[in-house]
Design an enzyme around this catalytic site. Structure first.
Site, PDB file in Angstrom:
ATOM      1  N   CYS A  99       9.421  -4.117 -11.363  1.00 60.84           N
ATOM      2  CA  CYS A  99       9.027  -2.788 -11.835  1.00 60.84           C
ATOM      3  C   CYS A  99       9.614  -1.666 -10.982  1.00 60.84           C
ATOM      4  CB  CYS A  99       7.508  -2.659 -11.851  1.00 60.84           C
ATOM      5  SG  CYS A  99       6.673  -3.973 -12.760  1.00 60.84           S
ATOM      6  N   LYS A 100      10.102  -1.999  -9.794  1.00 63.34           N
ATOM      7  CA  LYS A 100      10.722  -1.036  -8.875  1.00 63.34           C
ATOM      8  C   LYS A 100       9.870   0.219  -8.722  1.00 63.34           C
ATOM      9  CE  LYS A 100      15.340  -2.804  -9.887  1.00 63.34           C
ATOM     10  NZ  LYS A 100      14.960  -3.757 -10.957  1.00 63.34           N
ATOM     11  N   ARG A 101       8.591   0.027  -8.489  1.00 59.66           N
ATOM     12  CA  ARG A 101       7.666   1.152  -8.387  1.00 59.66           C
ATOM     13  C   ARG A 101       7.959   1.972  -7.126  1.00 59.66           C
ATOM     14  NH1 ARG A 101       7.340   1.324 -13.307  1.00 59.66           N
ATOM     15  NH2 ARG A 101       5.609   0.358 -14.424  1.00 59.66           N
TER      16      ARG A 101
END
Length: 305
Positions: A99-101
């Site tokens: 998700c590469k938050r």
């Protein structure tokens, strides 16, 4: 959680991660038939993922579920994402939510609760998307990472921080030189090591890992030397041009230190002439076996320290 992943890698002699970056466009025609809504598309994607998982869960240790492919189909897509995460975990796979938050303070804390921790509703603690690991973007600095680190300590989870990514233009930022003479990606690597220093497990790797692309072997070699206690999530193998020989530098003398992701090369393998006559799930399994053999031949035996 990194120790658990390493145990499965050693057991299966396979550092493969199957990327379930499942677009509706990737599905075979029989699953596309009569689809006319997001609900239909999400259901077809979930069925595809389920059948692939069933075919590969005994030969690979992990899957990576890229949320962008699911968000494309609205709330129905997010339901397919949730179903895929839960189904894969139920089949014994370690699940990386890709998700590469990236945010700070309370917002970062909310992202972390959503994928790694729990949410309190009137005193009842509940999980939203119960992944084992999560990709995060550390380029906002430490206050964007601390909430994730707190949750991985509390909930036996792990994160992978973007350090040197596999995309061709990553060098526009990540390969800039600082006044110290170090590259930006090297400084990010130092931060990752600092964030994870209190979470090192029995195999010598911390719960704060790094995303290091297979397509940049020179940088990967520098990072492996710089970060002896950091486990790598290695994208870029196969369709993006990374080879087993290129990513060999990511591994230590015991054949450990990373897990290698392949997405289209596995879930779209049924379109490859090498797997003609197989259905999509059978082709995915065959592609995983070929990948395992390719990686093992190059990396060697994966063994306990």
């Amino acid at each position: 959680m990194i120790d658990k992943l390493i145990e499965k890698i050693i057991e299966l002699q396979n550092p493969t991660c199957v990327g379930l970056d499942t677009s509706f466009d990737y599905l075979p025609d029989e699953l596309k038939k009569d689809v006319s809504s997001f609900d239909d598309a999400a259901e077809a994607i979930a069925e595809f993922n389920m059948n692939v998982i069933d075919k590969v869960c005994d030969i690979v240790p992990s899957v990576k579920v890229q949320i962008a492919y699911y968000e494309t189909y609205g709330h129905a897509g997010l339901q397919a994402f949730e179903y895929t995460v839960n189904y894969a975990r139920g089949r014994g796979l370690i699940v990386i939510a890709d998700c590469k938050r990236n945010d700070i303070g309370s917002t970062a804390s909310c992202y972390s609760k959503a994928y790694l921790g729990t949410t309190n509703v009137n005193g009842k603690l509940m999980r939203a998307f119960s992944a084992d690991m999560l990709t995060v973007n550390g380029y906002l600095g430490s206050d964007g990472i601390k909430p994730f680190v707190e949750d991985i300590k509390s909930h036996d989870k792990s994160i992978f921080v973007l350090v040197k990514t596999s995309n061709p233009s990553s060098g526009e930022l990540q390969n800039l030189k600082l006044e110290s003479g170090k590259f930006v990606y090297e400084h990010m690597g130092e931060l990752v090591a600092e964030w994870g220093k209190d979470t090192v497990g029995k195999y010598g790797y911390s719960e704060v890992g790094a995303v290091v692309g297979a397509t940049h072997p020179e940088e990967a070699a520098r990072l492996r030397k710089q970060l002896p206690h950091t486990f790598f999530l290695i994208p870029g193998y196969g369709a993006q041009g990374g080879s087993a020989e290129m990513l060999k530098v990511c591994f230590d003398k015991n054949g450990l230190g990373g897990v290698v992701n392949s997405s289209r090369g596995i879930i779209c393998a049924y379109k490859d002439a090498r797997y003609v006559g197989m259905n999509y799930a059978e082709a995915a399994r065959a592609a995983c076996i070929d990948m395992q053999q390719d990686l093992s031949k190059t990396i060697g035996v994966m063994k306990r320290v």
